[in-house]
Design a protein around this motif. Structure first.
Motif, PDB file in Angstrom:
ATOM      1  N   VAL A  36       0.837  -1.198   0.000  1.00 51.63           N
ATOM      2  CA  VAL A  36       0.000   0.000   0.000  1.00 51.63           C
ATOM      3  C   VAL A  36       0.874   1.252   0.000  1.00 51.63           C
ATOM      4  O   VAL A  36       0.604   2.217  -0.723  1.00 51.63           O
ATOM      5  CB  VAL A  36      -0.961  -0.012   1.216  1.00 51.63           C
ATOM      6  CG1 VAL A  36      -1.661   1.317   1.381  1.00 51.63           C
ATOM      7  CG2 VAL A  36      -1.975  -1.135   1.069  1.00 51.63           C
ATOM      8  N   THR A  37       1.943   1.226   0.778  1.00 51.74           N
ATOM      9  CA  THR A  37       2.855   2.369   0.829  1.00 51.74           C
ATOM     10  C   THR A  37       3.515   2.587  -0.522  1.00 51.74           C
ATOM     11  O   THR A  37       3.647   3.720  -0.989  1.00 51.74           O
ATOM     12  CB  THR A  37       3.917   2.152   1.917  1.00 51.74           C
ATOM     13  OG1 THR A  37       3.250   1.957   3.164  1.00 51.74           O
ATOM     14  CG2 THR A  37       4.835   3.345   2.037  1.00 51.74           C
ATOM     15  N   TRP A  38       3.927   1.511  -1.159  1.00 54.60           N
ATOM     16  CA  TRP A  38       4.584   1.622  -2.462  1.00 54.60           C
ATOM     17  C   TRP A  38       3.612   2.179  -3.497  1.00 54.60           C
ATOM     18  O   TRP A  38       3.979   3.016  -4.317  1.00 54.60           O
ATOM     19  CB  TRP A  38       5.106   0.256  -2.885  1.00 54.60           C
ATOM     20  CG  TRP A  38       5.757   0.244  -4.220  1.00 54.60           C
ATOM     21  CD1 TRP A  38       6.925   0.851  -4.579  1.00 54.60           C
ATOM     22  CD2 TRP A  38       5.261  -0.401  -5.385  1.00 54.60           C
ATOM     23  NE1 TRP A  38       7.184   0.613  -5.903  1.00 54.60           N
ATOM     24  CE2 TRP A  38       6.178  -0.159  -6.418  1.00 54.60           C
ATOM     25  CE3 TRP A  38       4.126  -1.173  -5.648  1.00 54.60           C
ATOM     26  CZ2 TRP A  38       5.995  -0.667  -7.696  1.00 54.60           C
ATOM     27  CZ3 TRP A  38       3.955  -1.674  -6.917  1.00 54.60           C
ATOM     28  CH2 TRP A  38       4.886  -1.410  -7.929  1.00 54.60           C
ATOM     29  N   LEU A  45       1.983   7.123   3.736  1.00 58.68           N
ATOM     30  CA  LEU A  45       2.832   7.491   4.861  1.00 58.68           C
ATOM     31  C   LEU A  45       2.095   8.419   5.825  1.00 58.68           C
ATOM     32  O   LEU A  45       2.047   8.165   7.027  1.00 58.68           O
ATOM     33  CB  LEU A  45       4.119   8.170   4.377  1.00 58.68           C
ATOM     34  CG  LEU A  45       5.035   8.716   5.461  1.00 58.68           C
ATOM     35  CD1 LEU A  45       5.505   7.601   6.385  1.00 58.68           C
ATOM     36  CD2 LEU A  45       6.213   9.446   4.849  1.00 58.68           C
ATOM     37  N   ALA A  46       1.506   9.469   5.285  1.00 60.39           N
ATOM     38  CA  ALA A  46       0.777  10.412   6.139  1.00 60.39           C
ATOM     39  C   ALA A  46      -0.421   9.728   6.800  1.00 60.39           C
ATOM     40  O   ALA A  46      -0.665   9.909   7.996  1.00 60.39           O
ATOM     41  CB  ALA A  46       0.316  11.612   5.317  1.00 60.39           C
ATOM     42  N   GLY A  47      -1.141   8.918   6.044  1.00 58.17           N
ATOM     43  CA  GLY A  47      -2.322   8.253   6.582  1.00 58.17           C
ATOM     44  C   GLY A  47      -1.995   7.270   7.705  1.00 58.17           C
ATOM     45  O   GLY A  47      -2.622   7.294   8.764  1.00 58.17           O
ATOM     46  N   PHE A  48      -1.007   6.396   7.474  1.00 53.20           N
ATOM     47  CA  PHE A  48      -0.626   5.438   8.510  1.00 53.20           C
ATOM     48  C   PHE A  48      -0.039   6.146   9.728  1.00 53.20           C
ATOM     49  O   PHE A  48      -0.269   5.732  10.867  1.00 53.20           O
ATOM     50  CB  PHE A  48       0.369   4.408   7.977  1.00 53.20           C
ATOM     51  CG  PHE A  48      -0.269   3.338   7.137  1.00 53.20           C
ATOM     52  CD1 PHE A  48      -1.259   2.524   7.651  1.00 53.20           C
ATOM     53  CD2 PHE A  48       0.136   3.148   5.826  1.00 53.20           C
ATOM     54  CE1 PHE A  48      -1.844   1.537   6.880  1.00 53.20           C
ATOM     55  CE2 PHE A  48      -0.429   2.165   5.044  1.00 53.20           C
ATOM     56  CZ  PHE A  48      -1.434   1.356   5.569  1.00 53.20           C
ATOM     57  N   ALA A  49       0.723   7.211   9.505  1.00 51.44           N
ATOM     58  CA  ALA A  49       1.305   7.939  10.629  1.00 51.44           C
ATOM     59  C   ALA A  49       0.215   8.610  11.468  1.00 51.44           C
ATOM     60  O   ALA A  49       0.249   8.557  12.699  1.00 51.44           O
ATOM     61  CB  ALA A  49       2.306   8.970  10.130  1.00 51.44           C
ATOM     62  N   VAL A  50      -0.761   9.210  10.818  1.00 47.70           N
ATOM     63  CA  VAL A  50      -1.866   9.849  11.547  1.00 47.70           C
ATOM     64  C   VAL A  50      -2.692   8.790  12.278  1.00 47.70           C
ATOM     65  O   VAL A  50      -3.085   8.984  13.435  1.00 47.70           O
ATOM     66  CB  VAL A  50      -2.744  10.688  10.590  1.00 47.70           C
ATOM     67  CG1 VAL A  50      -4.047  11.101  11.246  1.00 47.70           C
ATOM     68  CG2 VAL A  50      -1.976  11.907  10.106  1.00 47.70           C
ATOM     69  N   ALA A  85       4.221  11.868   9.853  1.00 51.01           N
ATOM     70  CA  ALA A  85       3.046  12.523   9.263  1.00 51.01           C
ATOM     71  C   ALA A  85       3.455  13.827   8.584  1.00 51.01           C
ATOM     72  O   ALA A  85       3.000  14.132   7.479  1.00 51.01           O
ATOM     73  CB  ALA A  85       1.983  12.772  10.325  1.00 51.01           C
ATOM     74  N   GLY A  86       4.335  14.589   9.233  1.00 48.49           N
ATOM     75  CA  GLY A  86       4.813  15.836   8.635  1.00 48.49           C
ATOM     76  C   GLY A  86       5.572  15.605   7.340  1.00 48.49           C
ATOM     77  O   GLY A  86       5.388  16.323   6.364  1.00 48.49           O
ATOM     78  N   VAL A  87       6.404  14.582   7.320  1.00 53.97           N
ATOM     79  CA  VAL A  87       7.149  14.260   6.097  1.00 53.97           C
ATOM     80  C   VAL A  87       6.184  13.844   4.990  1.00 53.97           C
ATOM     81  O   VAL A  87       6.344  14.240   3.826  1.00 53.97           O
ATOM     82  CB  VAL A  87       8.182  13.142   6.376  1.00 53.97           C
ATOM     83  CG1 VAL A  87       8.753  12.576   5.088  1.00 53.97           C
ATOM     84  CG2 VAL A  87       9.287  13.660   7.270  1.00 53.97           C
ATOM     85  N   GLY A  88       5.164  13.064   5.334  1.00 55.18           N
ATOM     86  CA  GLY A  88       4.177  12.661   4.341  1.00 55.18           C
ATOM     87  C   GLY A  88       3.426  13.829   3.758  1.00 55.18           C
ATOM     88  O   GLY A  88       3.234  13.929   2.544  1.00 55.18           O
TER      89      GLY A  88
END
Length: 94
Positions: A36-38, A45-50, A85-88
């Motif tokens: 999913v990330t790929w 990335l942002a979604g999973f981090a949040v 999340a910020g990086v995403g």
């Protein structure tokens, strides 16, 4: 038929074998998350981090102070997830 005979049945042997072999479910989960990330990149990335941040925030409010995560302290985990999340979000905007 005695209880000893019942334990020697096929179903008992299968149940015993299943208990001795570890289920690598976590590896399947990691592979799915990687896929999913790929496919979705910064959105994933942002979604999973949040999602992780929200889960750890709720757990911390309920009293969790030590996590099984490598970072151990939930404050460090929250900081790590906030940075991810910020990086995403940055990657989405950029």
């Amino acid at each position: 038929m005695t209880s000893e005979d019942a334990r020697q049945g096929v179903y008992y042997a299968e149940a015993t074998a299943r208990q001795q072999v570890p289920d690598p479910l976590n590896l399947c989960i990691y592979a799915t998350v990687a896929l999913v990330t790929w496919l979705l990149g910064p959105v994933a990335l942002a979604g999973f981090a949040v999602l992780g941040f929200a889960g750890y925030w709720r757990a911390r409010r309920q009293g969790l102070r030590r996590s099984r995560c490598w970072l151990r302290d939930t404050r460090l985990v929250l900081g790590y997830l906030a940075v991810l999340a910020g990086v995403g979000v940055w990657a989405l905007v950029w």
